[in-house]
Enzyme design. Structure first.
Site, short mmCIF file in Angstrom:
data_model
loop_
_atom_site.label_atom_id
_atom_site.label_comp_id
_atom_site.label_asym_id
_atom_site.label_seq_id
_atom_site.Cartn_x
_atom_site.Cartn_y
_atom_site.Cartn_z
CB SER A 1 14.03 1.48 6.11
OG SER A 1 14.52 2.75 5.85
CG HIS B 1 11.90 -2.30 8.85
ND1 HIS B 1 12.59 -2.87 7.80
CD2 HIS B 1 11.35 -1.16 8.35
CE1 HIS B 1 12.47 -2.11 6.74
NE2 HIS B 1 11.72 -1.07 7.04
CD GLU C 1 14.12 -6.57 8.06
OE1 GLU C 1 13.89 -5.36 7.77
OE2 GLU C 1 14.92 -7.27 7.40
CG ASN D 1 14.93 -1.77 2.83
OD1 ASN D 1 14.17 -1.83 1.87
ND2 ASN D 1 14.62 -1.16 3.96
N1 CAA Z 1 -4.69 1.34 5.36
C1 CAA Z 1 -5.58 0.35 5.47
N2 CAA Z 1 -5.90 -0.49 4.46
C2 CAA Z 1 -5.29 -0.28 3.26
C3 CAA Z 1 -4.34 0.75 3.06
C4 CAA Z 1 -4.04 1.57 4.18
N3 CAA Z 1 -3.14 2.57 4.11
N4 CAA Z 1 -3.90 0.69 1.79
C5 CAA Z 1 -4.52 -0.33 1.20
N5 CAA Z 1 -5.37 -0.92 2.10
C6 CAA Z 1 -6.17 -2.14 1.90
C7 CAA Z 1 -7.37 -1.95 1.02
O1 CAA Z 1 -8.49 -1.55 1.77
C8 CAA Z 1 -7.54 -3.35 0.46
O2 CAA Z 1 -8.18 -4.19 1.42
P1 CAA Z 1 -8.87 -5.61 1.02
O3 CAA Z 1 -7.78 -6.53 0.59
O4 CAA Z 1 -9.55 -6.04 2.29
O5 CAA Z 1 -9.79 -5.30 -0.10
C9 CAA Z 1 -6.12 -3.85 0.29
O6 CAA Z 1 -5.33 -3.07 1.19
C10 CAA Z 1 -5.63 -3.66 -1.11
O7 CAA Z 1 -5.73 -2.26 -1.44
P2 CAA Z 1 -6.30 -1.68 -2.80
O8 CAA Z 1 -7.36 -2.59 -3.36
O9 CAA Z 1 -6.65 -0.25 -2.59
O10 CAA Z 1 -5.06 -1.62 -3.74
P3 CAA Z 1 -4.12 -2.75 -4.27
O11 CAA Z 1 -4.81 -4.07 -4.41
O12 CAA Z 1 -3.49 -2.13 -5.43
O13 CAA Z 1 -3.04 -2.91 -3.09
C11 CAA Z 1 -1.10 -2.36 -1.91
C12 CAA Z 1 -2.32 -1.82 -2.62
C13 CAA Z 1 -1.53 -3.09 -0.66
C14 CAA Z 1 -0.26 -1.14 -1.54
C15 CAA Z 1 -0.36 -3.35 -2.89
O14 CAA Z 1 -0.13 -2.74 -4.12
C16 CAA Z 1 0.96 -3.83 -2.34
O15 CAA Z 1 1.03 -4.74 -1.53
N6 CAA Z 1 2.07 -3.19 -2.83
C17 CAA Z 1 3.42 -3.52 -2.38
C18 CAA Z 1 3.65 -2.88 -1.05
C19 CAA Z 1 5.03 -3.15 -0.54
O16 CAA Z 1 5.85 -3.84 -1.12
N7 CAA Z 1 5.30 -2.57 0.64
C20 CAA Z 1 6.61 -2.66 1.22
C21 CAA Z 1 7.40 -1.46 0.80
S1 CAA Z 1 9.00 -1.50 1.50
C22 CAA Z 1 8.81 -0.86 3.01
O17 CAA Z 1 7.77 -0.43 3.43
C23 CAA Z 1 9.99 -0.88 3.90
C24 CAA Z 1 11.15 -0.06 3.59
O18 CAA Z 1 12.02 -0.04 4.45
C25 CAA Z 1 11.38 0.70 2.36
#
Ligand code: CAA
Length: 295
Positions: free
Chosen positions: A118, A139, A151, A189
């Site tokens: 990251s 990424h 990315e 990031n």
């Molecule tokens: N595997 C498979 N499917 C998953 C999953 C997983 N681990 N987690 C969630 N899902 C799916 C669910 O089944 C659901 O599917 P549908 O849309 O088909 O219904 C969908 O994702 C949404 O999940 P939930 O309904 O359980 O929960 P939510 O609506 O609250 O969404 C979330 C959860 C997808 C995590 C959402 O909150 C989100 O997008 N959050 C932001 C995530 C983000 O910003 N990620 C980047 C972080 S930074 C990074 O990763 C890089 C770094 O270098 C730090």
């Protein structure tokens, strides 16, 4: 591209193995700890169950996806014969450099070596190998099966054909590749972490509480999670280490991590993975409760 190896069976590694396998690639999931491999296969199974319940994957596709992933507890045999190796071990420069030194010896000479880092410089990782032109950043975002972005980071010496191959593979995974150059924090990031840091600084200064800060960004900017909840989700230790990379890499005080973030990490309050950060988490519960420290 036929055969994939993913090194590291933590959250990112199991997600990356999951998406490659779901899209038909045989995957060796490599981790030196058999217990971690077992846990990862369990997690992939649960995440596939979630997709089966939603109807995006059939029960048969779930079984095939699991069968295409082979857990391997030895790096040398795990990467032998792979066309693409994606390293996703913990975000520690020394560990990653050592792995790339080993890959340099054991991977096929024409294999592409990608890192899911990251924030650690791809150019620096590539320099640990004898063929830096085949090293690239790939990424993925957490949760990997859900987030569309990959990315793709070009190191100083990455060859154009390697970038082309990796962007094509990302598309085959139904992801959207965005190609960026290797400077601190890349793009994701470099932009995300200052926002998270600013949210923590605002909290520390008493401008608003945890829920208000997150609600402003959720309802005002349509972010799926507020920045404090997202920091907990990513891990406060990871956020701190990325901010340090930005701060040191650019030498600009605007990236200095909030002292509150530093304190929380020193105290072991790392967010979801430790059970408490800005919010408190109970296993199996989706309820979001602000930590008593911020009430
Ligand atoms: N595997 C498979 N499917 C998953 C999953 C997983 N681990 N987690 C969630 N899902 C799916 C669910 O089944 C659901 O599917 P549908 O849309 O088909 O219904 C969908 O994702 C949404 O999940 P939930 O309904 O359980 O929960 P939510 O609506 O609250 O969404 C979330 C959860 C997808 C995590 C959402 O909150 C989100 O997008 N959050 C932001 C995530 C983000 O910003 N990620 C980047 C972080 S930074 C990074 O990763 C890089 C770094 O270098 C730090």
């Amino acid at each position: 591209m036929k055969k994939i190896a993913v090194i590291g069976a933590g959250t990112m590694g199991n997600g990356i193995a999951h998406v490659f396998s779901q899209h038909g690639f045989p995957v060796n999931l490599v981790d030196l700890h058999p217990a971690q491999l077992e846990k990862a296969m369990g997690t992939i199974g649960k995440n596939l169950d979630r997709q089966v319940q939603k109807g995006s994957v059939t029960a048969e596709e779930k079984q095939q996806t699991l069968q295409r992933i082979k857990p391997v507890a030895d790096l040398q045999s795990g990467v032998a014969g792979s066309d693409l190796i994606v390293e996703a071990v913990s975000e520690n420069a020394e560990i990653k450099l050592n792995i790339f030194r080993e890959l340099d010896q054991h991977a096929r000479p024409d294999a592409i070596l990608a890192s899911n880092t990251s924030s650690i410089s791809i150019t620096r990782i590539a320099a640990a190998t004898s063929h830096p032109s085949r090293v690239i950043g790939m990424h993925f975002m957490n949760p990997v099966p859900v987030m569309k972005l990959v990315e793709v980071i070009n190191g100083y010496a990455t060859s154009t054909s390697v970038t082309h191959t990796v962007t094509e593979i990302a598309r085959q995974l139904d992801k959207v590749p965005c190609v960026v150059n290797d400077y601190p924090g890349f793009i994701a990031n470099r932009i995300l972490m200052p926002m998270i840091n600013e949210a923590i600084i605002s909290l520390h200064e008493g401008v608003a509480g945890v829920e208000a800060i997150d609600m402003v960004m959720k309802l005002g900017m349509a972010h799926p999670m507020g920045p404090l909840q997202l920091a907990d989700f990513i891990g406060l230790d990871i956020c701190l280490s990325i901010l340090k990379v930005l701060h040191e890499g650019f030498g600009n005080p605007k990236y200095a991590p909030s002292p509150l973030l530093v304190n929380m990490v020193n105290a072991g309050f790392l967010g979801v993975k430790s059970g408490e950060g800005f919010y408190k988490y109970s296993p199996g519960s989706r309820e979001l409760r602000v930590s008593e420290r911020f009430l």
